[in-house]
Write an enzyme that holds these catalytic residues in place. Structure first.
Site, PDB file in Angstrom:
ATOM      1  N   CYS A 263       0.879  -1.179   0.000  1.00 39.48           N
ATOM      2  CA  CYS A 263       0.000   0.000   0.000  1.00 39.48           C
ATOM      3  C   CYS A 263       0.908   1.218   0.000  1.00 39.48           C
ATOM      4  O   CYS A 263       0.941   2.002   0.954  1.00 39.48           O
ATOM      5  CB  CYS A 263      -0.911   0.000   1.222  1.00 39.48           C
ATOM      6  SG  CYS A 263      -1.879  -1.511   1.444  1.00 39.48           S
ATOM      7  N   ALA A 264       1.644   1.393  -1.083  1.00 38.20           N
ATOM      8  CA  ALA A 264       2.774   2.313  -1.103  1.00 38.20           C
ATOM      9  C   ALA A 264       2.382   3.776  -0.997  1.00 38.20           C
ATOM     10  O   ALA A 264       3.139   4.594  -0.459  1.00 38.20           O
ATOM     11  CB  ALA A 264       3.601   2.089  -2.370  1.00 38.20           C
ATOM     12  N   GLY A 268       6.423   7.300   1.233  1.00 37.44           N
ATOM     13  CA  GLY A 268       7.243   7.665   2.381  1.00 37.44           C
ATOM     14  C   GLY A 268       8.008   6.485   2.941  1.00 37.44           C
ATOM     15  O   GLY A 268       9.218   6.563   3.202  1.00 37.44           O
ATOM     16  N   ASP A 287       0.065   0.329  -5.618  1.00 34.16           N
ATOM     17  CA  ASP A 287      -1.023   1.115  -5.047  1.00 34.16           C
ATOM     18  C   ASP A 287      -2.150   1.167  -6.076  1.00 34.16           C
ATOM     19  O   ASP A 287      -1.910   1.004  -7.277  1.00 34.16           O
ATOM     20  CB  ASP A 287      -0.551   2.534  -4.700  1.00 34.16           C
ATOM     21  CG  ASP A 287      -1.472   3.209  -3.688  1.00 34.16           C
ATOM     22  OD1 ASP A 287      -1.206   3.073  -2.477  1.00 34.16           O
ATOM     23  OD2 ASP A 287      -2.459   3.838  -4.112  1.00 34.16           O
ATOM     24  N   CYS A 384      -1.562   3.808  11.336  1.00 35.52           N
ATOM     25  CA  CYS A 384      -1.320   4.993  12.169  1.00 35.52           C
ATOM     26  C   CYS A 384      -2.580   5.343  12.942  1.00 35.52           C
ATOM     27  O   CYS A 384      -3.167   6.413  12.771  1.00 35.52           O
ATOM     28  CB  CYS A 384      -0.841   6.181  11.318  1.00 35.52           C
ATOM     29  SG  CYS A 384      -1.979   6.657   9.995  1.00 35.52           S
TER      30      CYS A 384
END
Length: 447
Positions: A263-264, A268, A287, A384
């Site tokens: 899931c590029a 980052g 992606d 995150c």
């Protein structure tokens, strides 16, 4: 008197961010026509936009206390004008009261009839007179409403965190979310070392300190836009928080390994993986968004990274021709509840029902990607966020359905700088001034 360009741009930015789902940093750094504005005025636009996004819940509560009409019944643009005015009256001492109110009225006149501008004027003047009496419900009577209003978070989120984390950790996170996070840089070791970059930043008058967590990390002490620096254009560094750096360290990429970043996004973590492997690993970055992959391609060029193959693929259904990998990073789509200090708009875009929907996406991704991991390989799952359904529950469900995998005990790894206190890592966003992040490492058992 007309509304100033700063207020017009702030209003336009809020519309793009809240109604058109744009990212705040992208709107403020790339999309707004700042022609003729000084840096001080640009900073004011940013202050107004981020201030309204951070304190939207509290501002709406304040406005509702001093209005005979439910503010939510008004046009979205009127509500944003009221929020801008309220933020200046409550939080910005350097903006004179008359300017905050008059500018809001003039801004309203540019879009609506006189009756609406009179309403905005009346509400803001009442708020200015009574703002000293503003107080949320007592915490003893209604702890959820008290914390939600006081810290400007949605009630459903406060309730979830109180249940999962307890009051002490919850209150600490709620407070941290309203602080301005420091800018963190990641040195590109393919082009420069950290000491030299620190010297270059110092020569530009930029206060920066080395990260205590990672050799490639730097924290900027005073606000600048790093993308405006020539050293950024030259690829000497990237912008990345230490919690995201930690993800790639858990993956621990090595030269000659076949690695998939499933899931590029904009890359980052892809570029960090390449840097850690000295640009000698065989990396495939995929992606579903061609736009994000285009940005990744530009980032690879800027950083001088050559050994990454990009493909527009859906990680939920990969072709057999892609082959199998030694290591896979699954930095999955998530609720982003760990980065609310950096993305305050997410507080109001995210809904409670999103959590279960995202957890299903995450479970499906892990199940699909497990099929292209070599026996003995490592699959790192990261999100995150701070939500049990998206973290521990996802990992537990995957392990239950995949007995050929085991959970690596990250607390036994001596290369993670003490971040792992358990088999998985959960960083809360108030911890060491870092973004929130959950990381688990799943090992495929050898045949």
């Amino acid at each position: 008197m007309k509304a100033t360009l700063t207020r017009r741009l702030a209003l336009e930015a809020l519309d793009r961010i809240q109604r058109k789902k744009a990212f705040p940093n992208q709107v403020l750094n790339e999309e707004l026509p700042y022609d003729g504005l000084s840096q001080i005025d640009k900073n004011l636009v940013s202050e107004l936009v981020y201030g309204v996004l951070r304190w939207r819940g509290y501002l709406d509560y304040a406005l509702s206390r001093f209005s005979n009409r439910d503010p939510s019944s008004l046009d979205d643009k009127v509500i944003d004008i009221l929020r801008l005015g309220a933020y200046q009256l409550i939080f910005l001492d350097k903006v004179p009261t008359f300017a905050a109110i008059d500018q809001s009225v003039e801004l309203t006149k540019e879009h609506f009839h006189k009756g609406i501008s009179s309403l905005v004027n009346a509400i803001l003047r009442a708020l200015d007179r009574g703002k000293g009496s503003l107080a949320p419900p007592p915490i003893e009577l209604d702890p959820i409403s008290h914390l939600a209003i006081k810290t400007s978070h949605p009630k459903w989120l406060v309730k979830m965190w109180l249940k999962e984390l307890g009051p002490q950790i919850t209150e600490s996170i709620l407070h941290y979310d309203n602080l301005r996070p420091k800018i963190k840089l990641r040195v590109n070791p393919l082009k420069i070392n950290r000491d030299e970059l620190l010297r270059r930043l110092s020569a530009l008058g930029i206060e920066a300190l080395p990260s205590v967590s990672f050799d490639e990390g730097i924290a900027i002490e005073k606000g600048i836009n790093p993308t405006s620096l020539k050293d950024y254009d030259s690829g000497l560094f990237s912008i990345q928080d230490e919690s995201s750096m930690l993800v790639s360290h858990v993956l621990s990429p090595k030269p000659r390994e076949a690695i998939l970043d499933a899931c590029a996004g904009q890359g980052g973590k892809t570029t960090h993986i390449a840097e850690l492997s000295r640009d000698q690993a065989e990396i495939v970055a995929i992606d579903t968004s061609r736009t994000r992959l285009s940005e990744l391609k530009a980032r690879l060029k800027r950083l001088g990274i050559k050994n990454v193959k990009i493909d527009n693929l859906d990680a939920a259904g990969l072709p057999a021709s892609l082959g199998k990998f030694d290591k896979i990073l699954v930095d999955a789509p998530c609720s982003s509840l760990g980065v609310l200090a950096r993305r305050p708009d997410v507080k109001w875009k995210r809904k409670k029902d999103d959590i279960e929907m995202l957890a299903k996406v995450q479970r499906d991704l892990l199940a699909s990607l497990s099929k292209v991991l070599k026996p003995g390989g490592r699959m790192v799952y990261s999100v995150c966020t701070i939500s049990k359904k998206e973290t521990l529950d996802v990992v537990a469900a995957f392990l239950k359905d995949h007995p050929n995998f085991r959970l690596e005990d990250l607390s036994k790894r001596d290369d993670l700088n003490g971040f792992a206190h358990d088999s998985t890592i959960q960083i809360c966003p108030d911890e060491k001034g870092m973004d929130g992040m959950f990381i688990a490492s799943l090992i495929s058992l050898a045949n």
